[in-house]
Motif scaffolding. Structure first.
Motif, PDB file in Angstrom:
ATOM      1  N   GLN A   6       0.849  -1.187   0.000  1.00 39.40           N
ATOM      2  CA  GLN A   6       0.000   0.000   0.000  1.00 39.40           C
ATOM      3  C   GLN A   6       0.890   1.244   0.000  1.00 39.40           C
ATOM      4  O   GLN A   6       2.032   1.218   0.462  1.00 39.40           O
ATOM      5  CB  GLN A   6      -0.912   0.021   1.235  1.00 39.40           C
ATOM      6  CG  GLN A   6      -1.902  -1.112   1.287  1.00 39.40           C
ATOM      7  CD  GLN A   6      -2.891  -1.057   0.133  1.00 39.40           C
ATOM      8  OE1 GLN A   6      -3.321   0.009  -0.287  1.00 39.40           O
ATOM      9  NE2 GLN A   6      -3.230  -2.214  -0.395  1.00 39.40           N
ATOM     10  N   TRP A   7       0.355   2.339  -0.510  1.00 37.76           N
ATOM     11  CA  TRP A   7       1.063   3.612  -0.554  1.00 37.76           C
ATOM     12  C   TRP A   7       1.544   4.002   0.842  1.00 37.76           C
ATOM     13  O   TRP A   7       2.669   4.464   1.022  1.00 37.76           O
ATOM     14  CB  TRP A   7       0.152   4.677  -1.141  1.00 37.76           C
ATOM     15  CG  TRP A   7       0.748   6.054  -1.181  1.00 37.76           C
ATOM     16  CD1 TRP A   7       0.482   7.082  -0.331  1.00 37.76           C
ATOM     17  CD2 TRP A   7       1.715   6.533  -2.114  1.00 37.76           C
ATOM     18  NE1 TRP A   7       1.226   8.185  -0.680  1.00 37.76           N
ATOM     19  CE2 TRP A   7       1.989   7.865  -1.774  1.00 37.76           C
ATOM     20  CE3 TRP A   7       2.371   5.973  -3.186  1.00 37.76           C
ATOM     21  CZ2 TRP A   7       2.894   8.644  -2.469  1.00 37.76           C
ATOM     22  CZ3 TRP A   7       3.281   6.755  -3.890  1.00 37.76           C
ATOM     23  CH2 TRP A   7       3.530   8.077  -3.527  1.00 37.76           C
ATOM     24  N   SER A   8       0.691   3.785   1.826  1.00 37.25           N
ATOM     25  CA  SER A   8       1.047   4.159   3.200  1.00 37.25           C
ATOM     26  C   SER A   8       2.264   3.387   3.686  1.00 37.25           C
ATOM     27  O   SER A   8       3.084   3.917   4.436  1.00 37.25           O
ATOM     28  CB  SER A   8      -0.139   3.933   4.143  1.00 37.25           C
ATOM     29  OG  SER A   8      -0.555   2.582   4.092  1.00 37.25           O
ATOM     30  N   ARG A  29      -0.152   0.175  -4.365  1.00 34.79           N
ATOM     31  CA  ARG A  29      -1.581   0.481  -4.483  1.00 34.79           C
ATOM     32  C   ARG A  29      -1.877   1.820  -3.818  1.00 34.79           C
ATOM     33  O   ARG A  29      -1.379   2.115  -2.743  1.00 34.79           O
ATOM     34  CB  ARG A  29      -2.431  -0.600  -3.804  1.00 34.79           C
ATOM     35  CG  ARG A  29      -2.303  -1.938  -4.436  1.00 34.79           C
ATOM     36  CD  ARG A  29      -3.254  -2.035  -5.599  1.00 34.79           C
ATOM     37  NE  ARG A  29      -2.999  -3.263  -6.337  1.00 34.79           N
ATOM     38  CZ  ARG A  29      -2.986  -3.345  -7.642  1.00 34.79           C
ATOM     39  NH1 ARG A  29      -3.232  -2.300  -8.369  1.00 34.79           N
ATOM     40  NH2 ARG A  29      -2.734  -4.476  -8.243  1.00 34.79           N
ATOM     41  N   ARG A  30      -2.704   2.622  -4.506  1.00 32.48           N
ATOM     42  CA  ARG A  30      -3.137   3.915  -3.970  1.00 32.48           C
ATOM     43  C   ARG A  30      -4.653   3.976  -3.997  1.00 32.48           C
ATOM     44  O   ARG A  30      -5.269   3.476  -4.927  1.00 32.48           O
ATOM     45  CB  ARG A  30      -2.566   5.065  -4.815  1.00 32.48           C
ATOM     46  CG  ARG A  30      -1.078   5.033  -4.934  1.00 32.48           C
ATOM     47  CD  ARG A  30      -0.544   6.196  -5.727  1.00 32.48           C
ATOM     48  NE  ARG A  30      -1.104   6.229  -7.070  1.00 32.48           N
ATOM     49  CZ  ARG A  30      -1.043   7.273  -7.882  1.00 32.48           C
ATOM     50  NH1 ARG A  30      -0.485   8.391  -7.478  1.00 32.48           N
ATOM     51  NH2 ARG A  30      -1.550   7.222  -9.091  1.00 32.48           N
ATOM     52  N   ARG A  31      -5.220   4.604  -2.993  1.00 35.34           N
ATOM     53  CA  ARG A  31      -6.682   4.770  -2.972  1.00 35.34           C
ATOM     54  C   ARG A  31      -7.148   5.828  -3.953  1.00 35.34           C
ATOM     55  O   ARG A  31      -8.239   5.748  -4.483  1.00 35.34           O
ATOM     56  CB  ARG A  31      -7.156   5.167  -1.571  1.00 35.34           C
ATOM     57  CG  ARG A  31      -7.319   3.982  -0.651  1.00 35.34           C
ATOM     58  CD  ARG A  31      -7.869   4.429   0.659  1.00 35.34           C
ATOM     59  NE  ARG A  31      -6.708   4.502   1.547  1.00 35.34           N
ATOM     60  CZ  ARG A  31      -6.660   5.108   2.693  1.00 35.34           C
ATOM     61  NH1 ARG A  31      -7.701   5.722   3.150  1.00 35.34           N
ATOM     62  NH2 ARG A  31      -5.567   5.108   3.409  1.00 35.34           N
ATOM     63  N   ASP A  32      -6.314   6.814  -4.208  1.00 42.26           N
ATOM     64  CA  ASP A  32      -6.735   7.965  -5.008  1.00 42.26           C
ATOM     65  C   ASP A  32      -6.226   7.941  -6.444  1.00 42.26           C
ATOM     66  O   ASP A  32      -6.280   8.951  -7.135  1.00 42.26           O
ATOM     67  CB  ASP A  32      -6.281   9.260  -4.330  1.00 42.26           C
ATOM     68  CG  ASP A  32      -4.772   9.336  -4.181  1.00 42.26           C
ATOM     69  OD1 ASP A  32      -4.098   8.301  -4.369  1.00 42.26           O
ATOM     70  OD2 ASP A  32      -4.253  10.423  -3.874  1.00 42.26           O
TER      71      ASP A  32
END
Length: 155
Positions: A6-8, A29-32
């Motif tokens: 994840q990006w975080s 992976r990014r949510r935005d």
């Protein structure tokens, strides 16, 4: 090997994500937005170099084949592009030549849009040949204004 993070996680612990990238590609992976691909430059360069060599070899191979063997190459491409079967024999041979040229150009530039455009254009040509009435209409001479043109078919 490919890993997904994840990006975080990349923001929180970039060193461990970099270590993962040393082992193989990392999909971030990014949510935005769309996922990102993190890869090492040496691996990307080797991939690009391999694509260029493969494209050059394919083009050279096809350039030296007799026309009847070139027809067999077109038949082989029909496994991936079944619409090749509706093209006339001369168009099949031209498709193979255009495919090889676009493949090499795309590999050399590192942008695959040229190959994609070549495939889309030949698929549209095959669609015309698949419709006998349309093919006959388009083969006739144009003597007057036929009115507005419909947009091209979408993928």
């Amino acid at each position: 090997m490919s890993t997904e993070v994840q990006w975080s996680e990349l923001q929180r612990d970039p060193k461990s994500v970099a270590a993962l990238a040393d082992q193989g590609d990392v999909h971030v992976r990014r949510r935005d937005g769309a996922a990102l691909l993190l890869t090492r430059v040496d691996r990307a360069a080797a991939t690009a170099s391999g694509a260029i060599h493969a494209a050059r070899a394919l083009r050279s191979l096809l350039a030296h084949l007799p026309s009847e063997t070139l027809a067999a190459a077109a038949a082989s491409l029909a496994d991936e592009f079944p619409w090749v079967d509706v093209l006339p024999p001369e168009d099949r041979r031209q498709f193979v030549a255009d495919f090889a040229r676009a493949f090499q150009g795309s590999a050399e530039l590192g942008h695959w849009g040229m190959l994609d455009q070549t495939i889309r254009e030949w698929r549209a040509t095959a669609a015309i040949h698949a419709d006998a009435a349309l093919a006959a209409c388009l083969a006739e001479p144009i003597n007057d204004d036929l009115g507005p043109v419909r947009p091209p078919m979408e993928d």
